[in-house]
Design a protein around this motif. Structure first.
Motif, PDB file in Angstrom:
ATOM      1  N   UNK A 127       0.808  -1.218   0.000  1.00  0.00           N
ATOM      2  CA  UNK A 127       0.000   0.000   0.000  1.00  0.00           C
ATOM      3  C   UNK A 127       0.838   1.264   0.000  1.00  0.00           C
ATOM      4  N   UNK A 128       2.175   1.113  -0.015  1.00  0.00           N
ATOM      5  CA  UNK A 128       3.032   2.293   0.038  1.00  0.00           C
ATOM      6  C   UNK A 128       3.962   2.324  -1.169  1.00  0.00           C
ATOM      7  N   UNK A 129       4.071   3.497  -1.773  1.00  0.00           N
ATOM      8  CA  UNK A 129       4.896   3.652  -2.969  1.00  0.00           C
ATOM      9  C   UNK A 129       4.026   3.711  -4.207  1.00  0.00           C
ATOM     10  N   UNK A 130       4.678   3.805  -5.348  1.00  0.00           N
ATOM     11  CA  UNK A 130       3.953   3.801  -6.608  1.00  0.00           C
ATOM     12  C   UNK A 130       3.332   5.137  -6.953  1.00  0.00           C
ATOM     13  N   UNK A 131       2.564   5.148  -8.024  1.00  0.00           N
ATOM     14  CA  UNK A 131       1.983   6.389  -8.520  1.00  0.00           C
ATOM     15  C   UNK A 131       0.698   6.730  -7.771  1.00  0.00           C
ATOM     16  N   UNK A 132       0.275   7.971  -7.939  1.00  0.00           N
ATOM     17  CA  UNK A 132      -0.947   8.425  -7.302  1.00  0.00           C
ATOM     18  C   UNK A 132      -2.148   8.040  -8.164  1.00  0.00           C
ATOM     19  N   UNK A 133      -3.126   7.429  -7.531  1.00  0.00           N
ATOM     20  CA  UNK A 133      -4.355   7.038  -8.204  1.00  0.00           C
ATOM     21  C   UNK A 133      -5.505   7.774  -7.528  1.00  0.00           C
ATOM     22  N   UNK A 134      -6.372   8.442  -8.299  1.00  0.00           N
ATOM     23  CA  UNK A 134      -7.486   9.166  -7.696  1.00  0.00           C
ATOM     24  C   UNK A 134      -8.349   8.251  -6.829  1.00  0.00           C
ATOM     25  N   UNK A 135      -8.869   8.787  -5.737  1.00  0.00           N
ATOM     26  CA  UNK A 135      -9.700   8.001  -4.834  1.00  0.00           C
ATOM     27  C   UNK A 135     -10.894   7.398  -5.567  1.00  0.00           C
ATOM     28  N   UNK A 136     -11.454   8.142  -6.508  1.00  0.00           N
ATOM     29  CA  UNK A 136     -12.620   7.639  -7.244  1.00  0.00           C
ATOM     30  C   UNK A 136     -12.293   6.351  -7.989  1.00  0.00           C
ATOM     31  N   UNK A 137     -11.057   6.226  -8.463  1.00  0.00           N
ATOM     32  CA  UNK A 137     -10.652   5.012  -9.182  1.00  0.00           C
ATOM     33  C   UNK A 137     -10.540   3.824  -8.235  1.00  0.00           C
ATOM     34  N   UNK A 138     -10.066   4.067  -7.012  1.00  0.00           N
ATOM     35  CA  UNK A 138      -9.983   2.985  -6.038  1.00  0.00           C
ATOM     36  C   UNK A 138     -11.375   2.554  -5.579  1.00  0.00           C
ATOM     37  N   UNK A 139     -12.283   3.510  -5.407  1.00  0.00           N
ATOM     38  CA  UNK A 139     -13.594   3.189  -4.868  1.00  0.00           C
ATOM     39  C   UNK A 139     -14.372   2.234  -5.762  1.00  0.00           C
ATOM     40  N   UNK A 140     -14.352   2.451  -7.084  1.00  0.00           N
ATOM     41  CA  UNK A 140     -15.109   1.533  -7.935  1.00  0.00           C
ATOM     42  C   UNK A 140     -14.424   0.175  -8.020  1.00  0.00           C
ATOM     43  N   UNK A 141     -13.105   0.142  -7.878  1.00  0.00           N
ATOM     44  CA  UNK A 141     -12.401  -1.141  -7.907  1.00  0.00           C
ATOM     45  C   UNK A 141     -12.661  -1.962  -6.639  1.00  0.00           C
ATOM     46  N   UNK A 142     -12.982  -1.311  -5.550  1.00  0.00           N
ATOM     47  CA  UNK A 142     -13.249  -2.020  -4.293  1.00  0.00           C
ATOM     48  C   UNK A 142     -14.729  -2.350  -4.127  1.00  0.00           C
ATOM     49  N   UNK A 143     -15.538  -1.957  -5.098  1.00  0.00           N
ATOM     50  CA  UNK A 143     -16.963  -2.253  -5.104  1.00  0.00           C
ATOM     51  C   UNK A 143     -17.211  -3.388  -6.090  1.00  0.00           C
ATOM     52  N   UNK A 144     -17.606  -4.556  -5.603  1.00  0.00           N
ATOM     53  CA  UNK A 144     -17.732  -5.714  -6.484  1.00  0.00           C
ATOM     54  C   UNK A 144     -18.861  -5.553  -7.503  1.00  0.00           C
ATOM     55  N   UNK A 145     -19.788  -4.614  -7.279  1.00  0.00           N
ATOM     56  CA  UNK A 145     -20.837  -4.373  -8.259  1.00  0.00           C
ATOM     57  C   UNK A 145     -20.284  -3.680  -9.506  1.00  0.00           C
ATOM     58  N   UNK A 146     -19.248  -2.880  -9.330  1.00  0.00           N
ATOM     59  CA  UNK A 146     -18.662  -2.175 -10.470  1.00  0.00           C
ATOM     60  C   UNK A 146     -17.377  -2.833 -10.964  1.00  0.00           C
ATOM     61  N   UNK A 147     -16.659  -3.500 -10.047  1.00  0.00           N
ATOM     62  CA  UNK A 147     -15.412  -4.174 -10.436  1.00  0.00           C
ATOM     63  C   UNK A 147     -15.679  -5.582 -10.956  1.00  0.00           C
ATOM     64  N   UNK A 148     -16.677  -6.258 -10.351  1.00  0.00           N
ATOM     65  CA  UNK A 148     -16.981  -7.619 -10.764  1.00  0.00           C
ATOM     66  C   UNK A 148     -16.478  -8.666  -9.807  1.00  0.00           C
ATOM     67  N   UNK A 149     -15.585  -8.280  -8.916  1.00  0.00           N
ATOM     68  CA  UNK A 149     -14.991  -9.202  -7.950  1.00  0.00           C
ATOM     69  C   UNK A 149     -13.949  -8.449  -7.149  1.00  0.00           C
ATOM     70  N   UNK A 150     -13.175  -9.164  -6.360  1.00  0.00           N
ATOM     71  CA  UNK A 150     -12.175  -8.506  -5.536  1.00  0.00           C
ATOM     72  C   UNK A 150     -11.011  -7.958  -6.344  1.00  0.00           C
TER      73      UNK A 150
END
Length: 357
Positions: free
Chosen positions: A163-186
């Motif tokens: 969870x530390x390092x790497x590039x900055x990703x907008x919070x909105x991009x993380x939120x849909x990826x953590x929602x299985x309804x929009x991501x499709x799974x984990x």
């Protein structure tokens, strides 16, 4: 454009201009036969900025309007997963060739609709999964085909998330990826895991049966997880996935530590990275006959895999042939991912071929 088949020059529309689009653009910058002609994003400021950044002639905030543009021959679909199917079908019906980011869709039935739309409208459909184009993986596949490790016996894949390092990703991009309804799974097994399932099939062919165990970290990350499988050719495979919230990784991109070990009857191949760079060692090592050979002159930046995948897509559209990752292959990989998740939920082995909805 000549009909809806092969084109002689390529104007591409990018649908979805978020963080990952930074890695899609370089391939077009490298090509003299295609260009980013139009961009579309629901965020007008982002769309305008990307249009300027990439030298696009036209900027849209409604993808339907981009698809109605007669000067666009092909599209890259880089939107959240739950939107893939509809945007792809609409693009095919508009006569546009399609490259859609992985995972191809949420369900196998959605994949079927996308494949059918491409076939009925005589357009090419490619799933953009970049790992199979990562130069060290390509080299490893060549070595295997040349008999460098003898008869392949097993493949082991590790995914370690930090969870530390790497590039900055907008919070909105993380939120849909953590929602299985929009991501499709984990995020680990269904989303990032798709890459790992894709290379397993690319290296060694279809999967016969899968056993999965997937736990949860912090209630949202599908890790730790252990997935084992048997290829239809008899080979064994294994994926382990972890999440280390306090680990720092050297990475220009996501903090994902990927390692692959391929064992054969006469030797072993070790691949030490792709997205991030946790280990300071050669990216590809061959051990055979008591001799260790390191391949240190390979292009090994993650963006190289995106660039080569994009150039492949351009070549297919301009020169003919089929994508390396067709819609049918994308469907097969999605079946693999769903089989792993279903096995974890049921505690029983699952055959990917039985996943049809």
């Amino acid at each position: 454009m000549e009909g809806k088949g092969i084109v002689t020059e390529l104007n591409v529309g990018i649908i979805g201009c978020g963080r990952i689009a930074d890695l899609h653009a370089p391939g077009y910058a490298r090509s003299h036969r295609a260009r980013i002609f139009a961009v579309c994003d629901v965020n007008p400021e982002l769309a305008a900025r990307r249009g300027t950044e990439w030298g696009a002639e036209r900027v849209y905030t409604d993808y339907h309007k981009l698809l109605a543009d007669p000067d666009v021959q092909a599209v890259e679909i880089i939107v959240p997963h739950h939107l893939h199917k509809q945007v792809c079908v609409d693009a095919c019906e508009a006569g546009k060739h399609v490259s859609v980011q992985k995972p191809m869709a949420l369900t196998v039935s959605e994949c079927d609709a996308m494949i059918r739309a491409a076939r009925e409208n005589n357009v090419k459909l490619k799933v953009f999964e970049n790992f199979v184009f990562y130069p060290p993986y390509v080299k490893a596949r060549e070595l295997i085909e040349d008999g460098a490790i003898g008869q392949p016996l097993s493949v082991r894949i590790h995914l370690g998330g930090g969870a530390r390092g790497g590039w900055k990703v907008p919070l909105s991009a993380w939120l849909w990826r953590l929602n299985e309804q929009t991501c499709g799974g984990g995020p680990n097994i269904f989303d990032d895991g798709y890459h790992k399932f894709s290379i397993a099939i690319d290296f060694f062919g279809p999967i016969e049966v899968v056993n999965g165990w997937v736990d949860r970290s912090f209630g949202i990350v599908d890790a730790p997880a252990m997935i084992s499988w048997k290829h239809k050719n008899g080979m064994a495979g294994y994926l382990d996935s972890t999440f280390s919230p306090h680990m720092t990784m050297k990475s220009k991109y996501y903090t994902a530590d990927e390692r692959v070990e391929i064992t054969g009857s006469e030797g072993v191949l070790y691949l030490s990275r792709c997205t991030a760079r946790l280990l300071d060692e050669p990216v590809l090592i061959l051990c055979r006959g008591g001799v260790t050979t390191a391949f240190e002159d390979l292009r090994d930046d993650w963006v190289d895999s995106f660039t080569d995948s994009t150039l492949h897509y351009i070549g297919v559209l301009l020169d003919g042939g089929e994508p390396r990752l067709t819609g049918e292959r994308g469907r097969q990989v999605l079946q693999f991912a769903h089989a792993a998740i279903k096995s974890s939920n049921t505690g029983e082995p699952v055959r990917p071929d039985d996943i049809t909805v």
